[in-house]
Design an enzyme around this catalytic site. Structure first.
Site, mmCIF file in Angstrom:
data_model
loop_
_atom_site.group_PDB
_atom_site.id
_atom_site.type_symbol
_atom_site.label_atom_id
_atom_site.label_comp_id
_atom_site.label_asym_id
_atom_site.label_seq_id
_atom_site.Cartn_x
_atom_site.Cartn_y
_atom_site.Cartn_z
ATOM 1 N N LYS A 1 -12.356 -1.954 6.131
ATOM 2 C CA LYS A 1 -11.712 -2.507 7.025
ATOM 3 C C LYS A 1 -12.289 -2.375 8.821
ATOM 4 O O LYS A 1 -12.934 -3.443 8.674
ATOM 5 C CB LYS A 1 -10.404 -2.385 7.566
ATOM 6 N N ASP B 1 -1.972 6.688 6.216
ATOM 7 C CA ASP B 1 -2.600 5.729 5.824
ATOM 8 C C ASP B 1 -3.017 4.311 6.538
ATOM 9 O O ASP B 1 -2.314 3.902 6.996
ATOM 10 C CB ASP B 1 -2.526 5.069 4.908
ATOM 11 N N TRP C 1 1.119 -1.380 0.485
ATOM 12 C CA TRP C 1 0.209 -0.014 0.149
ATOM 13 C C TRP C 1 1.083 1.036 0.528
ATOM 14 O O TRP C 1 0.401 1.922 -1.354
ATOM 15 C CB TRP C 1 -0.740 0.410 1.336
HETATM 16 C C1 LIG Z 1 -7.749 -1.593 1.490
HETATM 17 C C2 LIG Z 1 -6.308 -0.565 2.048
HETATM 18 C C3 LIG Z 1 -6.111 0.763 0.916
HETATM 19 C C4 LIG Z 1 -7.547 0.852 -0.583
HETATM 20 O O1 LIG Z 1 -8.585 1.750 -0.181
HETATM 21 P P1 LIG Z 1 -8.982 1.826 -1.244
HETATM 22 O O2 LIG Z 1 -10.326 2.371 -0.310
HETATM 23 O O3 LIG Z 1 -9.612 0.581 -1.713
HETATM 24 O O4 LIG Z 1 -8.753 2.615 -2.054
HETATM 25 C C5 LIG Z 1 -5.562 1.712 0.971
HETATM 26 N N1 LIG Z 1 -4.465 1.065 1.867
HETATM 27 C C6 LIG Z 1 -4.564 0.359 2.772
HETATM 28 C C7 LIG Z 1 -3.100 0.381 3.841
HETATM 29 C C8 LIG Z 1 -5.470 -0.678 2.788
HETATM 30 O O5 LIG Z 1 -5.563 -1.650 3.851
#
Ligand SMILES: *Cc1c(COP(=O)(O)O)cnc(C)c1O
Length: 362
Positions: free
Chosen positions: A197, A173, A105
């Site tokens: 999540k 993030d 990511w």
């Molecule tokens: C799932 C995830 C993403 C992507 O998220 P989207 O909402 O599908 O764009 C980005 N960073 C992390 C750490 C993730 O777990």
């Protein structure tokens, strides 16, 4: 109906109480004679939900007054681009945005920033196959910001303490571990997380941003891509993802009722410990590739020494009502995601299954 234990990395399990509440309200929202997802996003019913959701984030994460809470579309992926669009592309040419490449990511976030300005890699975990995190970062001179990923969902590792970035705003993030522990928000310039999540269904993205960073939103950008536009309009500049925000608010109410972020952390530690113990006590039948110090509490990545048993493990687990255990294709092996809504009984069931599988198959 017997619910499965869903260990998927995302979208992922939601509290059953939340699903049942949605079911009760979806056709006729509180006697209004229509569904909330049919109602105007400028109407009183939706507005109350929208504001309560923002307020719940503020309370649960103890967000200081000088931070704005935004609810946006586009997922965490849109933030990969919006952050450099707002902060990097018009910054002085000699300054770089620093990225900590801790896994898949972080790498994606960095790739988007590279399109828009100078970047500097403050750490790259490639040489260890992204199984550990740095003790110290090698920052550039005067970084525009420093970007980290609090929990690498695919690699299964997480920051335990937050790095010190001096004057440079720390941007994080937190898609896969937001609301699973208290956060010292004042250490960050901007925090973002896709909802699917730990916060609710896909479709809404949470952004927590400090006022001074908001003020630097460039006027040259299209409206939707400017953080300041969302802040000035209380995240109602355009039609927000109303269903996702409604469901997220129900999840936040549920988190509150359970005892808040601190309680989520206690439960996360307990659940992860159950699985890591099953790995550690298996005498090598299972292994975890991740540095012990940085192992994720949300995504437990593990392997069976005899890889040919992976598919048997997954099939047998499914027969016992446990799904979503296949590791990401880039890592292989197995992965158990233990987000807030996974009950302790789910982690117990998986740990028991892991022990009996190892006994039968070793
Ligand atoms: C799932 C995830 C993403 C992507 O998220 P989207 O909402 O599908 O764009 C980005 N960073 C992390 C750490 C993730 O777990």
């Amino acid at each position: 109906m017997k619910r499965k234990f869903n260990f998927s990395a995302g979208p992922s399990t939601l509290p059953v109480q939340v699903l049942e509440e949605i079911q009760r309200e979806i056709v006729n929202y509180r006697g209004s004679g229509m569904s909330l997802i049919e109602a105007s996003h400028r109407g009183a019913d939706y507005e109350a939900v929208h504001n309560e959701c923002i307020e719940n984030v503020r309370t649960l994460l103890e967000v200081p007054e000088n931070y704005q809470i935004l609810l946006m579309g586009g997922g965490a992926t849109l933030q990969f681009g919006m952050i450099p669009l707002n902060l990097l592309q018009f910054a002085a040419k000699e300054r770089a945005a620093d990225y900590v490449i801790s896994g898949v990511w972080a790498k994606k976030a960095h790739q988007d920033a590279q399109q828009l300005g100078a970047t500097h890699i403050a750490y790259d975990g490639a040489s260890t196959n992204y199984t550990t995190l740095p003790e110290t970062l090698s920052l550039s001179q005067d970084p525009v910001y420093v970007h980290i990923t609090s929990n690498e969902t695919i690699g299964g590792l997480r920051w335990v303490d937050w790095p010190d970035t001096g004057e440079a705003p720390l941007i994080c993030d937190m898609s896969s571990d937001i609301m699973s522990r208290p956060i010292p928000v004042e250490k960050f310039g901007l925090i973002y997380a896709g909802a699917q999540k730990n916060l609710g269904p896909a479709g809404v993205t949470l952004v927590i941003v400090r006022d001074d960073i908001l003020q630097s939103s460039p006027a040259q950008l299209p409206a939707y891509l400017r953080y300041s536009v969302h802040a000035e309009n209380n995240s109602l500049y355009n039609t927000p993802p109303v269903f996702s925000i409604y469901a997220m608010n129900l999840v936040l109410r549920w988190v509150k009722k359970q005892g808040g972020a601190k309680k989520m952390q206690e439960l996360a530690e307990q659940k992860a410990e159950l699985i890591y113990s099953a790995v550690n006590e298996s005498e090598g039948f299972y292994t975890s590739p991740v540095d012990q110090k940085y192992r994720s509490l949300m995504n437990v990545v593990f392997q069976i020494a005899d890889k040919t048993l992976d598919s048997t493990f997954i099939e047998e687990a499914a027969k016992h009502g446990m799904v979503g255990l296949k590791g990401h294709r880039s890592v292989g092996g197995l992965r158990a995601s233990l987000y807030n809504a996974m009950p302790v009984s789910g982690a117990e069931a998986l740990a028991d299954f892991m022990r009996s599988f190892a006994t039968r198959r070793r």
